[in-house]
Design an enzyme around this catalytic site. Sequence first.
Site, short mmCIF file in Angstrom:
data_model
loop_
_atom_site.label_atom_id
_atom_site.label_comp_id
_atom_site.label_asym_id
_atom_site.label_seq_id
_atom_site.Cartn_x
_atom_site.Cartn_y
_atom_site.Cartn_z
N ASN A 179 64.66 -31.11 83.57
CA ASN A 179 63.73 -31.65 84.56
C ASN A 179 62.85 -32.73 83.93
O ASN A 179 62.53 -32.68 82.76
CB ASN A 179 62.86 -30.54 85.14
N HIS A 213 66.46 -34.98 79.82
CA HIS A 213 66.69 -36.10 80.74
C HIS A 213 65.48 -37.00 80.89
O HIS A 213 65.38 -37.76 81.86
CB HIS A 213 67.17 -35.56 82.10
N CYS A 256 61.14 -55.51 75.53
CA CYS A 256 60.47 -55.35 74.22
C CYS A 256 60.23 -53.89 73.86
O CYS A 256 59.71 -53.60 72.79
CB CYS A 256 59.17 -56.13 74.18
N GLY A 308 67.87 -21.73 87.11
CA GLY A 308 67.85 -22.75 88.16
C GLY A 308 68.64 -24.01 87.84
O GLY A 308 68.20 -25.11 88.17
N SER A 347 72.69 -25.75 88.11
CA SER A 347 74.06 -25.58 88.57
C SER A 347 75.02 -25.62 87.38
O SER A 347 76.20 -25.28 87.51
CB SER A 347 74.42 -26.66 89.59
#
Length: 242
Positions: free
Chosen positions: A102, A119, A130, A185, A187
């Site tokens: 998350n 992520h 830059c 939680g 998949s």
Amino acid sequence: MLELNNSDIEKIKSSSHIVFFTGAGMSAESGIATFRGKDGIWTKFKPEELANFNAFIQNPHMVWEWYSYRRNIVRNAIPNPGHIAIADFQNYFPKVTVITQNIDNLHKRAGSREVFELHGNIERNYCIKCKTFYNNIGDSMELPKCKCGGLIRPDVVWFGEYLPEDQFNRSEIATSECDIFFVVGTSAVVYPAASLIYTAKHTGAFIIEINIEETEISSFANKCFIGQAGKILPQILEKVKD
Ligand code: OAD
Ligand code: ZN
């Protein structure tokens, strides 16, 4: 009713390192939509139109607006009892690591100290030219520009991009060292993040899944709880905490 037998409880109680590997379902009860499933974002929007670098170059305003929209949702969300229970585990166990897919900051806001973000994080942004970082950018929908003139993008992983190497490497180490590996939680279909579950299995961790439905990995988890993370996690903590 939580089905945790005495040997499971003892196993958790005697563990010295617990990892929580989390996905979008972790934040569903905070009001942040998941990606897949019946209310998932990807049923309404196409990932290839929004979450990739080419889309950003072709239509930076649209992509920026989409992330500003999500950033506002995330900022107004609050950690749910599941995030809070995970942070509370730190008070009872020597080492607790959170590995999350998350980008919403809710684990840190709940008080978890060791959080690896596979992520990225929606509160971080950087100039594509830059590489200057811009944190906590305002909540305007307007596309910001760097002082060098370059476009500023959110520091999140888009389709086709590599995961942050340091975060992934440290996640692999934590996964291979831990005794208990919670999968909450997710998949478990997005790689390489999901590969950590297989690493946990191969390195002998006890795998506990929490999800509102069965997933790809349910068949080899040692324990599966079907239910909401915000309900199950506080119940588990209650049973193993003294
Ligand atoms: P998904 O949307 O694929 O899966 C969410 C999972 O959470 C599903 O298995 C649901 O059944 C479950 N779920 C929903 N509500 C829940 C609740 N209250 N308690 C427990 N489980 C619940 O989300 P992820 O697996 O996180 O990547 O998706 C992985 C990646 O795909 C995301 O990080 C994102 C996306 O593309 C990037 O943006 C790079
Ligand atoms: Zn710049």
